[in-house]
Design a protein around this motif. Sequence first.
Motif, short mmCIF file in Angstrom:
data_model
loop_
_atom_site.label_atom_id
_atom_site.label_comp_id
_atom_site.label_asym_id
_atom_site.label_seq_id
_atom_site.Cartn_x
_atom_site.Cartn_y
_atom_site.Cartn_z
N ASP A 77 -0.23 -0.67 -5.52
CA ASP A 77 0.32 -1.88 -4.89
C ASP A 77 1.58 -2.28 -5.67
OD1 ASP A 77 0.97 -4.45 -4.06
OD2 ASP A 77 -1.10 -5.14 -3.99
N HIS A 78 2.73 -1.85 -5.17
CA HIS A 78 3.97 -2.03 -5.93
C HIS A 78 4.51 -3.45 -5.84
CE1 HIS A 78 3.77 2.35 -4.92
NE2 HIS A 78 3.91 2.39 -6.23
N VAL A 79 4.19 -4.19 -4.80
CA VAL A 79 4.64 -5.57 -4.71
C VAL A 79 3.93 -6.43 -5.74
CG1 VAL A 79 4.73 -7.62 -3.24
CG2 VAL A 79 5.31 -5.39 -2.29
N THR A 80 2.64 -6.21 -5.91
CA THR A 80 1.91 -6.93 -6.95
C THR A 80 2.47 -6.59 -8.33
OG1 THR A 80 -0.14 -7.15 -5.70
CG2 THR A 80 -0.34 -7.13 -8.08
N GLU A 81 2.73 -5.33 -8.57
CA GLU A 81 3.29 -4.93 -9.87
C GLU A 81 4.66 -5.57 -10.09
OE1 GLU A 81 5.15 -1.04 -12.12
OE2 GLU A 81 3.95 -0.74 -10.30
N ARG A 82 5.47 -5.60 -9.05
CA ARG A 82 6.81 -6.16 -9.18
C ARG A 82 6.77 -7.66 -9.49
NH1 ARG A 82 10.67 -5.65 -4.06
NH2 ARG A 82 9.10 -7.13 -3.27
N GLY A 83 5.72 -8.35 -9.03
CA GLY A 83 5.62 -9.79 -9.27
C GLY A 83 5.57 -10.12 -10.74
N ALA A 133 0.86 -1.18 0.00
CA ALA A 133 0.00 0.00 0.00
C ALA A 133 0.90 1.22 0.00
CB ALA A 133 -0.92 -0.01 1.22
N GLY A 134 1.26 1.68 -1.20
CA GLY A 134 2.24 2.75 -1.30
C GLY A 134 1.73 3.98 -2.03
N GLU A 135 2.26 5.13 -1.62
CA GLU A 135 1.87 6.40 -2.24
C GLU A 135 2.57 6.59 -3.58
OE1 GLU A 135 5.82 7.07 -1.62
OE2 GLU A 135 4.48 6.18 -0.16
N GLU A 136 2.00 7.44 -4.41
CA GLU A 136 2.65 7.94 -5.62
C GLU A 136 2.30 9.42 -5.73
OE1 GLU A 136 2.64 5.87 -9.25
OE2 GLU A 136 2.93 3.89 -8.35
N LEU A 179 9.02 7.25 -5.03
CA LEU A 179 8.23 6.29 -4.28
C LEU A 179 8.97 5.91 -2.99
CD1 LEU A 179 7.54 3.68 -7.14
CD2 LEU A 179 6.06 5.60 -6.52
N SER A 180 8.25 5.87 -1.87
CA SER A 180 8.89 5.36 -0.66
C SER A 180 9.21 3.88 -0.81
CB SER A 180 7.98 5.60 0.56
OG SER A 180 6.78 4.87 0.45
N PHE A 181 8.41 3.17 -1.59
CA PHE A 181 8.65 1.74 -1.82
C PHE A 181 10.02 1.51 -2.42
CE2 PHE A 181 8.51 -1.89 -4.75
CZ PHE A 181 8.17 -2.92 -3.87
N LEU A 206 -3.66 5.82 6.12
CA LEU A 206 -3.78 4.49 5.51
C LEU A 206 -4.55 3.57 6.45
CD1 LEU A 206 -3.00 2.21 3.49
CD2 LEU A 206 -0.88 1.94 4.80
N THR A 207 -5.53 2.88 5.88
CA THR A 207 -6.21 1.81 6.61
C THR A 207 -6.09 0.52 5.81
OG1 THR A 207 -8.37 2.26 5.60
CG2 THR A 207 -7.86 3.39 7.67
#
Length: 329
Positions: free
Chosen positions: A193-199, A162-165, A285-287, A314-315
Amino acid sequence: MLLSQLILPDGNRAVAARDGGPAHLVPGAASTRDLALAAIAAGRGLVAEIAARGPGAAVDLDAALAEGRMLLPLDHPDAAHLHLTGTGLTHLGSAATRDAMHQGADPETLTDSMKMFRMGLEGGKPAAGQVGAQPEWFYKGNGHAAVAPGAALASPGFALDAGEEPEIAGLYLIGTDGQPFRLGFALGNEFSDHVTERGNYLWLAHSKLRPASFGPEMLLGDLPAHVEGNSRLHRDGAVIWERPFLSGEANMSHSLANLEHHHFKYGLFRQPGDVHVHFFGTATLSFADGITTRAGDVFEIACDAFGLPLRNPLTLQPDDAAPVAVAAL
């Protein structure tokens, strides 16, 4: 001039404008969209429309924001007619960030991200009247995914990140004859969702189907060629990450006109009365710095030229692993 929407203490909607001084209500305007439609009908711009109405009562936007009464600077009474979209790999530093997320290919071979970025460098700023390179494009959702300034960005339970842009968004209204009108620009958090994109980069479409926020204020007129702001992540009252972000055409590989053409060339996006919020991309990106966000973190995107900062907590929604069952009729 800056324009915003808010709920007054009496519960009524209002539009406020300010130009280097205190904010004032715009008489007779309950929404930015209605104000813009009136300007179009009168054959004049938003600034001229506001000037013709004269200043209304003074209003305290800081208090409205603190009390949760600030609305998105542009919305639609039917959320299905507000479109959230965006373009990626548009900024001069964005390719390195994206490429690092998709490592693993032959280092001698350009990734698809680098190929797309190179297309923008070589053809993203065509001469006037010419069509340039087609950018990456994505869909984020409709008005149901548009989150007001100060409200929470909710990450679904199945999300991996859950990351900002931090971005600049263009805000548009389609006229009664199908002509797109740009009303202005706002700070935006194109939450992803950068982890999903990275996958797998083909999951980019999934990673973008998240809420987004923009505002609180909309800058009328032209976007400055150089925009420099700050993106911060607050946790337990302290800033745990901060970086400047750059935007504006001086820092982009595409012109705004080219990005707008490749969005509005589709007749689907020129339906009279519809509202569009189009995110122009980022390179910050902080990610990318190894940050993993947590529930309760607060994203802040700020730039003085755009007025009040955009902040959203963020929730995390419950993780329900059960499949969604479709009922047959």
